[in-house]
Design an enzyme around this catalytic site. Structure first.
Site, mmCIF file in Angstrom:
data_model
loop_
_atom_site.group_PDB
_atom_site.id
_atom_site.type_symbol
_atom_site.label_atom_id
_atom_site.label_comp_id
_atom_site.label_asym_id
_atom_site.label_seq_id
_atom_site.Cartn_x
_atom_site.Cartn_y
_atom_site.Cartn_z
ATOM 1 N N ASN A 393 0.237 0.943 -44.256
ATOM 2 C CA ASN A 393 0.375 -0.332 -44.329
ATOM 3 C C ASN A 393 0.742 -0.787 -45.678
ATOM 4 O OD1 ASN A 393 -0.483 -3.174 -44.489
ATOM 5 N ND2 ASN A 393 -2.061 -2.780 -42.930
ATOM 6 N N ASP A 394 -0.142 -0.681 -46.755
ATOM 7 C CA ASP A 394 0.505 -1.094 -48.052
ATOM 8 C C ASP A 394 1.731 -0.386 -48.597
ATOM 9 O OD1 ASP A 394 -1.763 -2.785 -48.292
ATOM 10 O OD2 ASP A 394 -3.145 -0.944 -48.846
ATOM 11 N N VAL A 395 2.001 1.063 -48.147
ATOM 12 C CA VAL A 395 2.895 1.702 -48.598
ATOM 13 C C VAL A 395 4.306 1.290 -48.061
ATOM 14 C CG1 VAL A 395 1.702 3.610 -49.347
ATOM 15 C CG2 VAL A 395 2.461 3.664 -47.102
ATOM 16 N N ALA A 434 -5.375 -2.468 -49.705
ATOM 17 C CA ALA A 434 -5.138 -3.606 -50.745
ATOM 18 C C ALA A 434 -5.699 -4.811 -50.254
ATOM 19 C CB ALA A 434 -3.577 -3.560 -51.033
#
Length: 467
Positions: A393-395, A434
C-alpha cells in the site's frame, strides 16, 4: 582436562567461534547460502558456549543445563511452528529476550561485586551501559511485539506534548542512578531504579511509533541488543561475546540507517514517533478528485498478463497474510511458459520486518535473480506492461511524490504508476500502515481484484492454464 581449561585453549576456541560468526554472516547475503550461514554461526555459538563452560571457576552446572533445556524447549518449537506472517513478532520477541538477559546479567554482576566495589572503572561503566540498553531493548521489543501481534493498537500511543519531556525525565533518572553507582553508591535501589527507569524509557519510546516505522524499529532494537551484549563482553572479559555483540550491533545499525533512508526519514524522527496508523483518511490536499475504482476479474487479469511482454509483481504484507507466495510462484511459471518476463519489485520496508518479502519469496523457490530492489526496478516500470500489486500500500502510493501535505511525502516508493497497466489485489479499500488513502487505486490505468490474495492468484493461475 587441565589443558582444556588453559586460558590459551579457551581464547583459541573463542577465536574459532567468532570466525564462524563472521563466516556465517557472510552466508546470509543470499537465500541460497542463508541456511548454511545460519548453521555455521550456530556451530560457532556452540563452541563459544563450550569455551565459556571450560572457564576455571565455572559452576552451577545443573542451573546451566536447566537453562539450556528450558531455552531449547521453548525456542525450537516456537521457531518451527511460527507462520511467516508472525515472523516479525517472533524476531521482535526473541531479540527482546537477548536484551533482557543482558540486563539481568548486569544486575547479578552489581550484586556479586557489592556495587562494583574494587572493580575497574571500565567494568562498572560497561555493565551499566549494558543494563540500560538491554532493558530498553527488552521492554521496547515487547511493545513492538504487542503492536505487531495486535495486542496493542498499531497507531502511535502518546501523552501528547508531554511525551518528549517524559522521555527526557526518564533519561535523566537513568543517568542519575548510573552516575551515583559509578561514584561509589552500593545501594541496590540505585540499580533497580536504573533498570526500572530504562524499562519505562523503552516502553515510552516505542509506544508512540506507528506501524509504518515498525520494521525500522525492530532493526534498531536488534542493534541495541547487540551493543548491550558487546558491553557485557567487555565487563566479563569474554572475547566471543564482544565480537558477536559488535557484529549484531554494527549490522543492525547499518540496516537501520539503510531502511530509514529508504523511507526518507531520519532515525531521530522515527524514534520521536507519530508516523503511521493515525487513522487519517486522506492527504491534506485532498488526494485525487475522482474516487472511482475500476474492478477486474481473475479471467481478465489472466488475459491481460498472458499477452504482456513484462510483468512486475509487487509483494506486500497482503501477500504474507494470505500466504500467497507459492501461488504467485505458480502464476509466474505459467507466465514464463508463455514467454512473459516476470520480476519481483522489493521495497526495503515492505512487510513488517527487514527482508520480509525476500524470505517469503525465497520460501517459494523464486529465483534470486528475479528479485529486484527498488533502485534497480524503478527504471523498468515505464517498460512494464502489467504491474501486479499484492497488498503493498504505502510503498506504491504516488502521494509520496505528488502531495506535500501527505505524511508519506518524500518517501521513496516503487513507481508502479508508470506501468502501462496496474492490477491491485486487496481484500478491500483499507489503508496501509501510514493511514492514508492510496492515489494509485483511482488511477485510470489501475484495476482492483478484490478478495483473498491467495485465492485470487490461484484463480488467475487456473485461467492462465485454460488459455
Amino acid at each position: 582436562m587441565s589443558w582444556l581449561q588453559d586460558p590459551a585453549t579457551i581464547q583459541c576456541l573463542y577465536i574459532v567461534a567468532f570466525a564462524l560468526f563472521i563466516y556465517g554472516l557472510m552466508g546470509l547475503t543470499g537465500p541460497r547460502t542463508a541456511v548454511r550461514g545460519n548453521l555455521i554461526a550456530a556451530v560457532g555459538m556452540a563452541i563459544a558456549v563450550l569455551a565459556t563452560a571450560l572457564t576455571p571457576g565455572m559452576g552451577n552446572w545443573w542451573l546451566i543445563l536447566l537453562g539450556i533445556a528450558l531455552g531449547t524447549a521453548v525456542g525450537v518449537p516456537a521457531a518451527r511452528k511460527v507462520k511467516m506472517t508472525a515472523m516479525p513478532q517472533m524476531v521482535a520477541l526473541f531479540n527482546g529476550v537477548g536484551g533482557g538477559a543482558v540486563a539481568l546479567v548486569a544486575w547479578v554482576e552489581f550484586r556479586q561485586s557489592n556495587g562494583f566495589t574494587g572493580e575497574p572503572l571500565y567494568v562498572s561503566i560497561a555493565t551499566l551501559f549494558a543494563a540500560v540498553v538491554g532493558s530498553v531493548s527488552f521492554w521496547g521489543s515487547n511493545v513492538a511485539f504487542g503492536k505487531l501481534q495486535e495486542i496493542l493498537p498499531g497507531r502511535p500511543i502518546t501523552v501528547g506534548r508531554m511525551q518528549q519531556p517524559l522521555n527526557l525525565l526518564l533519561v535523566l533518572i537513568t543517568l542519575f542512578c548510573g552516575v551515583a553507582v559509578v561514584a561509589g553508591g552500593t545501594s541496590e535501589l540505585l540499580m533497580i531504579g536504573l533498570l526500572v527507569a530504562s524499562a519505562l524509557l523503552g516502553v515510552a519510546v516505542v509506544l508512540p511509533i506507528g506501524g509504518a516505522d515498525m520494521p525500522v524499529v525492530i532493526s534498531l532494537l536488534n542493534a541495541f541488543t547487540g551493543l548491550s551484549a558487546a558491553a557485557t563482553g567487555i565487563a566479563l572479559n569474554n572475547t566471543a561475546l564482544i565480537v558477536a555483540g559488535m557484529i549484531v550491533g554494527a549490522s543492525g545499525s547499518i540496516l537501520t540507517n539503510l531502511m530509514a533512508k529508504a523511507m526518507n526519514r531520519s532515525i531521530p524522527a522515527i524514534v520521536a514517533g507519530g508516523f503511521g496508523g493515525d487513522g487519517t483518511t486522506a492527504s491534506a490536499s485532498g488526494g485525487p478528485t475522482d474516487k472511482t475504482v475500476r474492478r477486474t476479474s481473475a479471467s481478465d487479469a489472466a488475459i491481460q498478463m498472458s499477452y504482456a511482454r513484462q510483468v512486475v509483481v509487487v509483494p506486500g504484507y497482503g501477500m504474507a497474510v494470505a500466504q500467497a507466495q507459492h501461488a504467485v510462484r505458480e502464476m509466474a511459471k505459467e507466465l514464463e511458459a508463455k514467454g512473459v518476463n516476470v520480476y519481483y519489485a522489493i521495497h526495503p520496508v515492505a512487510g513488517r520486518m527487514p527482508g520480509h518479502m525476500n524470505v517469503l519469496l525465497a520460501e517459494a523457490d523464486v529465483p534470486y535473480e528475479q528479485l529486484k530492489e527498488m533502485d534497480e526496478i524503478n527504471g523498468e516500470f515505464a517498460r512494464t506492461d502489467v504491474a501486479l500489486v499484492i497488498g503493498a500500500n504505502d510503498v506504491t502510493n504516488p502521494a509520496a511524490h505528488t502531495d506535500p501535505g501527505s505524511p508519506i511525502y518524500g518517501m521513496p516508493i516503487l513507481n508502479v504508476n508508470e506501468s502501462r497497466s496496474v492490477i491491485v489485489l486487496k481484500r478491500g479499500m483499507s489503508h496501509g500502515f501510514a493511514g492514508v488513502d492510496n492515489e494509485l487505486y483511482y488511477d485510470p490505468r489501475t484495476s482492483m481484484l478484490f478478495g483473498d490474495a491467495k485465492k485470487s492468484v490461484s484463480q488467475v493461475v487456473e485461467e492462465l492454464r485454460a488459455l
